[in-house]
Write a protein that holds these residues in place. Sequence first.
Motif, PDB file in Angstrom:
ATOM      1  N   THR A   1      11.386  44.512 -18.585  1.00  0.00           N
ATOM      2  CA  THR A   1      12.226  43.322 -18.668  1.00  0.00           C
ATOM      3  C   THR A   1      13.628  43.633 -18.146  1.00  0.00           C
ATOM      4  O   THR A   1      14.199  44.687 -18.491  1.00  0.00           O
ATOM      5  CB  THR A   1      12.315  42.826 -20.119  1.00  0.00           C
ATOM      6  N   ALA A   2      14.193  42.700 -17.354  1.00  0.00           N
ATOM      7  CA  ALA A   2      15.575  42.796 -16.895  1.00  0.00           C
ATOM      8  C   ALA A   2      16.092  41.379 -16.758  1.00  0.00           C
ATOM      9  O   ALA A   2      15.448  40.540 -16.102  1.00  0.00           O
ATOM     10  CB  ALA A   2      15.674  43.551 -15.566  1.00  0.00           C
ATOM     11  N   LEU A   3      17.213  41.087 -17.368  1.00  0.00           N
ATOM     12  CA  LEU A   3      17.839  39.755 -17.351  1.00  0.00           C
ATOM     13  C   LEU A   3      16.864  38.690 -17.839  1.00  0.00           C
ATOM     14  O   LEU A   3      16.874  37.540 -17.381  1.00  0.00           O
ATOM     15  CB  LEU A   3      18.337  39.420 -15.934  1.00  0.00           C
ATOM     16  N   GLY A   4      15.993  39.065 -18.775  1.00  0.00           N
ATOM     17  CA  GLY A   4      15.047  38.131 -19.353  1.00  0.00           C
ATOM     18  C   GLY A   4      13.820  37.924 -18.513  1.00  0.00           C
ATOM     19  O   GLY A   4      12.930  37.164 -18.915  1.00  0.00           O
ATOM     20  N   CYS A   5      13.690  38.554 -17.320  1.00  0.00           N
ATOM     21  CA  CYS A   5      12.529  38.408 -16.457  1.00  0.00           C
ATOM     22  C   CYS A   5      11.691  39.666 -16.527  1.00  0.00           C
ATOM     23  O   CYS A   5      12.221  40.767 -16.725  1.00  0.00           O
ATOM     24  CB  CYS A   5      12.963  38.143 -15.007  1.00  0.00           C
ATOM     25  N   THR A   6      10.351  39.525 -16.382  1.00  0.00           N
ATOM     26  CA  THR A   6       9.454  40.654 -16.572  1.00  0.00           C
ATOM     27  C   THR A   6       8.561  40.843 -15.372  1.00  0.00           C
ATOM     28  O   THR A   6       8.245  39.885 -14.638  1.00  0.00           O
ATOM     29  CB  THR A   6       8.572  40.431 -17.807  1.00  0.00           C
ATOM     30  N   SER A   7       8.133  42.180 -15.176  1.00  0.00           N
ATOM     31  CA  SER A   7       7.114  42.562 -14.210  1.00  0.00           C
ATOM     32  C   SER A   7       6.311  43.683 -14.838  1.00  0.00           C
ATOM     33  O   SER A   7       6.717  44.269 -15.854  1.00  0.00           O
ATOM     34  CB  SER A   7       7.740  43.038 -12.889  1.00  0.00           C
ATOM     35  N   THR A   8       5.137  44.023 -14.234  1.00  0.00           N
ATOM     36  CA  THR A   8       4.272  45.051 -14.812  1.00  0.00           C
ATOM     37  C   THR A   8       3.899  46.095 -13.789  1.00  0.00           C
ATOM     38  O   THR A   8       4.041  45.887 -12.570  1.00  0.00           O
ATOM     39  CB  THR A   8       2.990  44.422 -15.375  1.00  0.00           C
ATOM     40  N   ASP A   9       3.398  47.265 -14.282  1.00  0.00           N
ATOM     41  CA  ASP A   9       2.828  48.330 -13.464  1.00  0.00           C
ATOM     42  C   ASP A   9       1.792  49.047 -14.312  1.00  0.00           C
ATOM     43  O   ASP A   9       1.769  48.892 -15.551  1.00  0.00           O
ATOM     44  CB  ASP A   9       3.911  49.304 -12.996  1.00  0.00           C
ATOM     45  N   GLN A  10       0.902  49.842 -13.699  1.00  0.00           N
ATOM     46  CA  GLN A  10      -0.153  50.526 -14.427  1.00  0.00           C
ATOM     47  C   GLN A  10      -0.186  52.008 -14.110  1.00  0.00           C
ATOM     48  O   GLN A  10       0.179  52.417 -12.998  1.00  0.00           O
ATOM     49  CB  GLN A  10      -1.518  49.903 -14.092  1.00  0.00           C
ATOM     50  N   VAL A  11      -0.629  52.806 -15.113  1.00  0.00           N
ATOM     51  CA  VAL A  11      -0.809  54.254 -14.965  1.00  0.00           C
ATOM     52  C   VAL A  11      -2.162  54.595 -15.581  1.00  0.00           C
ATOM     53  O   VAL A  11      -2.481  54.137 -16.691  1.00  0.00           O
ATOM     54  CB  VAL A  11       0.300  55.048 -15.692  1.00  0.00           C
ATOM     55  N   VAL A  12      -2.978  55.388 -14.859  1.00  0.00           N
ATOM     56  CA  VAL A  12      -4.286  55.825 -15.357  1.00  0.00           C
ATOM     57  C   VAL A  12      -4.139  57.223 -15.933  1.00  0.00           C
ATOM     58  O   VAL A  12      -3.660  58.131 -15.247  1.00  0.00           O
ATOM     59  CB  VAL A  12      -5.349  55.801 -14.250  1.00  0.00           C
ATOM     60  N   VAL A  13      -4.569  57.421 -17.213  1.00  0.00           N
ATOM     61  CA  VAL A  13      -4.533  58.733 -17.872  1.00  0.00           C
ATOM     62  C   VAL A  13      -5.975  59.129 -18.134  1.00  0.00           C
ATOM     63  O   VAL A  13      -6.717  58.424 -18.836  1.00  0.00           O
ATOM     64  CB  VAL A  13      -3.736  58.677 -19.190  1.00  0.00           C
TER      65      VAL A  13
ATOM     66  N   THR B   1       3.482  62.106 -21.540  1.00  0.00           N
ATOM     67  CA  THR B   1       4.693  61.284 -21.644  1.00  0.00           C
ATOM     68  C   THR B   1       4.698  60.282 -20.506  1.00  0.00           C
ATOM     69  O   THR B   1       4.639  60.663 -19.339  1.00  0.00           O
ATOM     70  CB  THR B   1       5.961  62.141 -21.596  1.00  0.00           C
ATOM     71  N   LEU B   2       4.727  58.965 -20.865  1.00  0.00           N
ATOM     72  CA  LEU B   2       4.775  57.901 -19.866  1.00  0.00           C
ATOM     73  C   LEU B   2       6.196  57.346 -19.847  1.00  0.00           C
ATOM     74  O   LEU B   2       6.709  56.890 -20.875  1.00  0.00           O
ATOM     75  CB  LEU B   2       3.775  56.798 -20.204  1.00  0.00           C
ATOM     76  N   THR B   3       6.840  57.358 -18.662  1.00  0.00           N
ATOM     77  CA  THR B   3       8.226  56.909 -18.544  1.00  0.00           C
ATOM     78  C   THR B   3       8.316  55.904 -17.399  1.00  0.00           C
ATOM     79  O   THR B   3       8.087  56.258 -16.226  1.00  0.00           O
ATOM     80  CB  THR B   3       9.170  58.080 -18.298  1.00  0.00           C
ATOM     81  N   ALA B   4       8.599  54.645 -17.726  1.00  0.00           N
ATOM     82  CA  ALA B   4       8.722  53.593 -16.718  1.00  0.00           C
ATOM     83  C   ALA B   4      10.180  53.444 -16.295  1.00  0.00           C
ATOM     84  O   ALA B   4      11.104  53.764 -17.061  1.00  0.00           O
ATOM     85  CB  ALA B   4       8.191  52.273 -17.258  1.00  0.00           C
ATOM     86  N   THR B   5      10.403  52.913 -15.054  1.00  0.00           N
ATOM     87  CA  THR B   5      11.755  52.665 -14.532  1.00  0.00           C
ATOM     88  C   THR B   5      11.775  51.279 -13.906  1.00  0.00           C
ATOM     89  O   THR B   5      10.728  50.671 -13.659  1.00  0.00           O
ATOM     90  CB  THR B   5      12.145  53.728 -13.499  1.00  0.00           C
ATOM     91  N   GLY B   6      12.996  50.781 -13.632  1.00  0.00           N
ATOM     92  CA  GLY B   6      13.156  49.514 -12.933  1.00  0.00           C
ATOM     93  C   GLY B   6      13.528  48.361 -13.851  1.00  0.00           C
ATOM     94  O   GLY B   6      13.771  47.244 -13.382  1.00  0.00           O
ATOM     95  N   GLY B   7      13.588  48.554 -15.174  1.00  0.00           N
ATOM     96  CA  GLY B   7      13.944  47.484 -16.103  1.00  0.00           C
ATOM     97  C   GLY B   7      14.944  47.987 -17.136  1.00  0.00           C
ATOM     98  O   GLY B   7      15.448  49.105 -17.048  1.00  0.00           O
ATOM     99  N   THR B   8      15.207  47.143 -18.111  1.00  0.00           N
ATOM    100  CA  THR B   8      16.118  47.543 -19.199  1.00  0.00           C
ATOM    101  C   THR B   8      15.353  47.760 -20.503  1.00  0.00           C
ATOM    102  O   THR B   8      15.857  48.429 -21.408  1.00  0.00           O
ATOM    103  CB  THR B   8      17.185  46.465 -19.421  1.00  0.00           C
ATOM    104  N   ALA B   9      14.143  47.206 -20.603  1.00  0.00           N
ATOM    105  CA  ALA B   9      13.317  47.408 -21.796  1.00  0.00           C
ATOM    106  C   ALA B   9      11.873  47.402 -21.346  1.00  0.00           C
ATOM    107  O   ALA B   9      11.511  46.732 -20.365  1.00  0.00           O
ATOM    108  CB  ALA B   9      13.557  46.308 -22.836  1.00  0.00           C
ATOM    109  N   TYR B  10      11.003  48.172 -22.109  1.00  0.00           N
ATOM    110  CA  TYR B  10       9.625  48.355 -21.671  1.00  0.00           C
ATOM    111  C   TYR B  10       8.686  48.226 -22.870  1.00  0.00           C
ATOM    112  O   TYR B  10       8.999  48.677 -23.982  1.00  0.00           O
ATOM    113  CB  TYR B  10       9.432  49.728 -21.013  1.00  0.00           C
TER     114      TYR B  10
END
Length: 806
Positions: free
Chosen positions: A166-178, A131-140
């Motif tokens: 995405t938050a307020l129409g702005c986006t950023s990224t992060d990575q996870v290695v499985v 299970t991959l769960t991202a935080t820090g935005g409103t949509a992923y």
Amino acid sequence: GPSVVFTPGTTTTYTISGTDANGCVSTDQAIVTVLANAPINAGVDAAICTGASTTLTATGGVTYNWSPATGLSATTGASVTANPSTTTTYTVTGTDASGCVGTDQVIVTVNPLPTINGGADQTVCVGQTVTLTATGGTAYTWAPLVTNGTAFTPAVGTTTYTVTGTALGCTSTDQVVVNVNPLPTIGAGVDAAICINGSTTLTATGGSTYTWSPSTGLSATTGVSVTANPTTTSTYTVTGTDANGCVSTDQVIVTVNPLPTVNAGLDVAICAGQTVTLSGGGAATYSWTAPVVNGTAFTPTATATYTVTGTSAAGCINTDQVLVTVNPLPTVNGGTDQTVCIGAQVTLIGQGAVTYSWSPTATNGTAFTPALGATTYTVTGTTAAGCTSTDQVVVTATPLPVINAGTDVSVCDGSQVTLTATGGTAYTWAPVITNGTPFIPTIGAATYSVTGTDANGCMASDQVLVTVNQLPTVNAGNDVVICAGVPITLTGSGAATYTWSPVVTNNVPFIPGPGTSVYTVTGTTAAGCTGTDQLTVTVNSNLLADFTPVSTVGCTPLTVTFTNNTLNSVNCVWSMGDGTTLTGCSTVTNTYEQPGCYDVTLTVTAQNGCVSNLTILDAVCVEAIPVAEFAPSSNEINEYNMVVSFANNSTGASNYVWNFGDSSPNSTDIEPIHDYTNSPYGNYEVMLVAISPAGCVDTAYSVIQIIEQLIYYVPNTFTPDGDTYNQTFKPVFTSGFDIYDYALFIYDRWGEVIFESHDANYGWDGAYGTDKKHDVQDGTYTWVIEFKVTMNDEHKRVNGHVNVIR
């Protein structure tokens, strides 16, 4: 005063009046236009992310100024690029083409980039969920595609998952290695098979540690190798774990095979010299005590017990035994050879055994009739133990003689017959006759039998049928008297077939020659016996029929006279070909009402009663009156087209004469074309004379009318403006109307007559009133023209509209 200052609120027209020194007044006007401010629009508010830019576009003016300058690419122009670092309100001032000014504002909001966290890297075994769960935005959004916060099963290997938040129409990224480790390939070894009470070693591979189950029949439940000795077939499962902690399993089957139930077969009793085949059952392979080979025949010489060892497919072994008893053979005697005639009986008796069978089939001690020729009979004697032996006897059955009395005989009454038999050395006939000596049999059918004896004393018989046929009584028929040329039929009777002399065919008509003739018939019966008879045929001479028609060709109705030229005729009948029959031996007359060709026949009778006739084919040909008919291309022509073509629809004609009614020469064309150019207006009667090949005539008529074509033109506009062109309105007639019967009327919109003319050369000049000094206004007026047509004195009334333009 001469000038005034004021502030108008709206666009207004102002009038000024001025009076000169003479008291004369004049006016003028001025329009003061009040323009609205320029409709400047800076566009809709925009939102950007930190570091981004947007384009601002103003409308509604000609030139533009932007402020403040912070974050703008320029401060003038319709479009500028804005990339402020913080939210900023921009004002644009625009000037339109009229010099009017307007302003508007637009807000550019700057939103910060979100801080996205995809979580820690993960390591699992293949088949486990992650299970991959991202935080820090409103949509992923994850790539490769997974659902945020939802478990999934990743593929084997190492995969880097990138999440875009995405938050307020702005986006950023992060990575996870499985990292997904594969399961170990655990092997329990190949399946094994043992016999009851046997054992085998099981060895696992592919892991670091192993656990075996179930424990039944195992020496241990852990370790790489264990010993298995189950009492029944068992499946063992080994679970192996590798260095990564990933687990997998495998199975091995230990089959426990039973000992075979070996069967050597039932005890066997044979006769000396016979072979025996011993075959074991219940196993896969077999071995016997010497000299036996499993399934292979051998010949034992004395009674003995044999042992078989059987091995199953699984290699398990068991044994069984069988007793083979050897019995002695009997000494059999079939008796001495015998010779008899065919049909005589023979008795065969065997000795030296208990039961006997003969081949070919015979019953021991019972008489039978042997077949023709020498036959060897073999007797098989069988003892109480079932052992057999044989002996042979030759039985010869000599054939009976083949006596042949000869073929059946059929003769006519009074003929001799000789019967000669063959196939023997001596013969006896019944009824009594001497073999090979002629004799005369009586009428009827009789069967003669002969018995013959050969050198062996054997006898046989045969028969022959002797048939004596009666002679036929032939009848040629009565004498015949006929006229020349009349066929007769000669038919004999009393026999089966007939021949005539002179040669004719029996019962087939023929025409005899003149004079008197004698005909002889010979009749033959089905048995070939013949008889004859005669008759006399007398042929009388005929008259030679002849006649002459007075005329043979003409038009309907046609009357023709026919003259009989036949000498010495006493009775004359005429067939006229049209259904009419006349009598008379001199002349006859017939009228033919219908067209066609007719065959005429004259039938005459001589004093001796002989009849003759003459037919003249197509003696009279009557031709129908032709039908004259034609159609002109037009019955009305005018000066623009004075040529008429004529379609000839006549029937039954071969020649034609045309008269065109205009004093021009006649034409003999089939379908002429005639030009009336030099002919005055009027009616012309055209006549067609149709003539048949026999000269029969018919006439047809048609009238051609040359008319004066009505041609006129009415203009729809005229311009009575005083120049030299188009000053009057009038219809222009070219031809076809009566200049003395003409009227033109002009009506205004209220239906009143404002102009009238009875002269086609006098038109309307656009004036009205009794003095014609008043010009009508520009507009549309109604006209009516009344005139008489010269071609048929018809009065016409036409109307329309004319436009007056000055």
